[in-house]
Design a protein around this motif. Sequence first.
Motif, mmCIF file in Angstrom:
data_model
loop_
_atom_site.group_PDB
_atom_site.id
_atom_site.type_symbol
_atom_site.label_atom_id
_atom_site.label_comp_id
_atom_site.label_asym_id
_atom_site.label_seq_id
_atom_site.Cartn_x
_atom_site.Cartn_y
_atom_site.Cartn_z
ATOM 1 N N ILE A 5 0.853 -1.196 0.000
ATOM 2 C CA ILE A 5 0.000 0.000 0.000
ATOM 3 C C ILE A 5 0.880 1.235 0.000
ATOM 4 C CG2 ILE A 5 -1.611 1.373 1.381
ATOM 5 C CD1 ILE A 5 -2.884 -1.193 2.322
ATOM 6 N N ASP A 6 0.540 2.190 -0.859
ATOM 7 C CA ASP A 6 1.191 3.501 -0.836
ATOM 8 C C ASP A 6 0.404 4.355 0.157
ATOM 9 O OD1 ASP A 6 2.026 6.126 -1.256
ATOM 10 O OD2 ASP A 6 2.325 5.822 -3.415
ATOM 11 N N GLN A 7 0.944 4.506 1.348
ATOM 12 C CA GLN A 7 0.237 5.229 2.406
ATOM 13 C C GLN A 7 -0.013 6.692 2.060
ATOM 14 O OE1 GLN A 7 2.519 2.789 3.267
ATOM 15 N NE2 GLN A 7 0.967 1.446 4.125
ATOM 16 N N LEU A 9 -1.231 7.719 -0.646
ATOM 17 C CA LEU A 9 -2.473 7.752 -1.422
ATOM 18 C C LEU A 9 -3.684 7.248 -0.639
ATOM 19 C CD1 LEU A 9 -1.137 6.329 -4.828
ATOM 20 C CD2 LEU A 9 -1.530 8.726 -4.213
ATOM 21 N N CYS A 10 -3.444 6.575 0.483
ATOM 22 C CA CYS A 10 -4.529 5.959 1.248
ATOM 23 C C CYS A 10 -5.466 7.015 1.827
ATOM 24 C CB CYS A 10 -3.946 5.094 2.369
ATOM 25 S SG CYS A 10 -5.217 4.271 3.367
ATOM 26 N N THR A 11 -6.767 6.808 1.616
ATOM 27 C CA THR A 11 -7.777 7.729 2.135
ATOM 28 C C THR A 11 -8.342 7.263 3.482
ATOM 29 O OG1 THR A 11 -9.497 6.580 0.892
ATOM 30 C CG2 THR A 11 -8.446 8.474 -0.184
ATOM 31 N N GLY A 12 -7.968 6.063 3.902
ATOM 32 C CA GLY A 12 -8.401 5.559 5.200
ATOM 33 C C GLY A 12 -9.846 5.091 5.250
ATOM 34 N N ASP A 13 -10.454 4.818 4.108
ATOM 35 C CA ASP A 13 -11.845 4.369 4.081
ATOM 36 C C ASP A 13 -12.032 2.977 4.670
ATOM 37 O OD1 ASP A 13 -13.561 6.451 2.617
ATOM 38 O OD2 ASP A 13 -11.817 6.270 1.322
ATOM 39 N N GLY A 14 -11.015 2.138 4.579
ATOM 40 C CA GLY A 14 -11.089 0.809 5.171
ATOM 41 C C GLY A 14 -11.793 -0.240 4.334
ATOM 42 N N CYS A 68 -10.687 0.229 -4.063
ATOM 43 C CA CYS A 68 -9.990 1.237 -3.265
ATOM 44 C C CYS A 68 -10.170 2.638 -3.859
ATOM 45 C CB CYS A 68 -8.506 0.890 -3.190
ATOM 46 S SG CYS A 68 -7.542 2.117 -2.281
ATOM 47 N N PRO A 69 -10.785 3.568 -3.096
ATOM 48 C CA PRO A 69 -11.001 4.913 -3.636
ATOM 49 C C PRO A 69 -9.706 5.703 -3.814
ATOM 50 C CG PRO A 69 -11.754 4.791 -1.369
ATOM 51 C CD PRO A 69 -11.374 3.405 -1.765
ATOM 52 N N GLY A 70 -8.688 5.365 -3.044
ATOM 53 C CA GLY A 70 -7.409 6.066 -3.159
ATOM 54 C C GLY A 70 -6.470 5.455 -4.185
ATOM 55 N N GLU A 71 -6.877 4.315 -4.737
ATOM 56 C CA GLU A 71 -6.049 3.583 -5.696
ATOM 57 C C GLU A 71 -4.628 3.404 -5.175
ATOM 58 O OE1 GLU A 71 -6.426 5.494 -9.513
ATOM 59 O OE2 GLU A 71 -8.555 5.024 -9.641
ATOM 60 N N CYS A 72 -4.531 3.009 -3.906
ATOM 61 C CA CYS A 72 -3.226 2.914 -3.245
ATOM 62 C C CYS A 72 -2.732 1.488 -3.063
ATOM 63 C CB CYS A 72 -3.285 3.609 -1.885
ATOM 64 S SG CYS A 72 -4.374 2.802 -0.686
ATOM 65 N N ILE A 73 -3.508 0.497 -3.484
ATOM 66 C CA ILE A 73 -3.126 -0.907 -3.320
ATOM 67 C C ILE A 73 -2.455 -1.379 -4.608
ATOM 68 C CG2 ILE A 73 -3.948 -3.249 -2.925
ATOM 69 C CD1 ILE A 73 -6.343 -1.972 -1.427
#
Length: 92
Positions: A5-7, A9-14, A68-73
Amino acid sequence: MRVWIDQDLCTGDGLCTDHAPAVFTLLEDGIAYVKDHGRVLNDPGGAAGLARVPVHLQPDVVHAADDCPGECIFIELPVVAVEAWSTSSSIP
């Protein structure tokens, strides 16, 4: 398959933890991290942040990445899998 995961970009939605709780977790900072055999890998951007995904969890990880809404995975496939896929998907 390995995942990270690119932290940044992470939005924390879970949503990732909903799809694959054995692979993803949210820490106190509200950001998602990967787990490898239950151990949280919190070395962002480093090779130590790559988790191996058991075969039976791979579809869940792919769904988590898709949703993933942040496209971080980010998913890394073994070279053998990539070669097999490109060989089997060739157009006649």
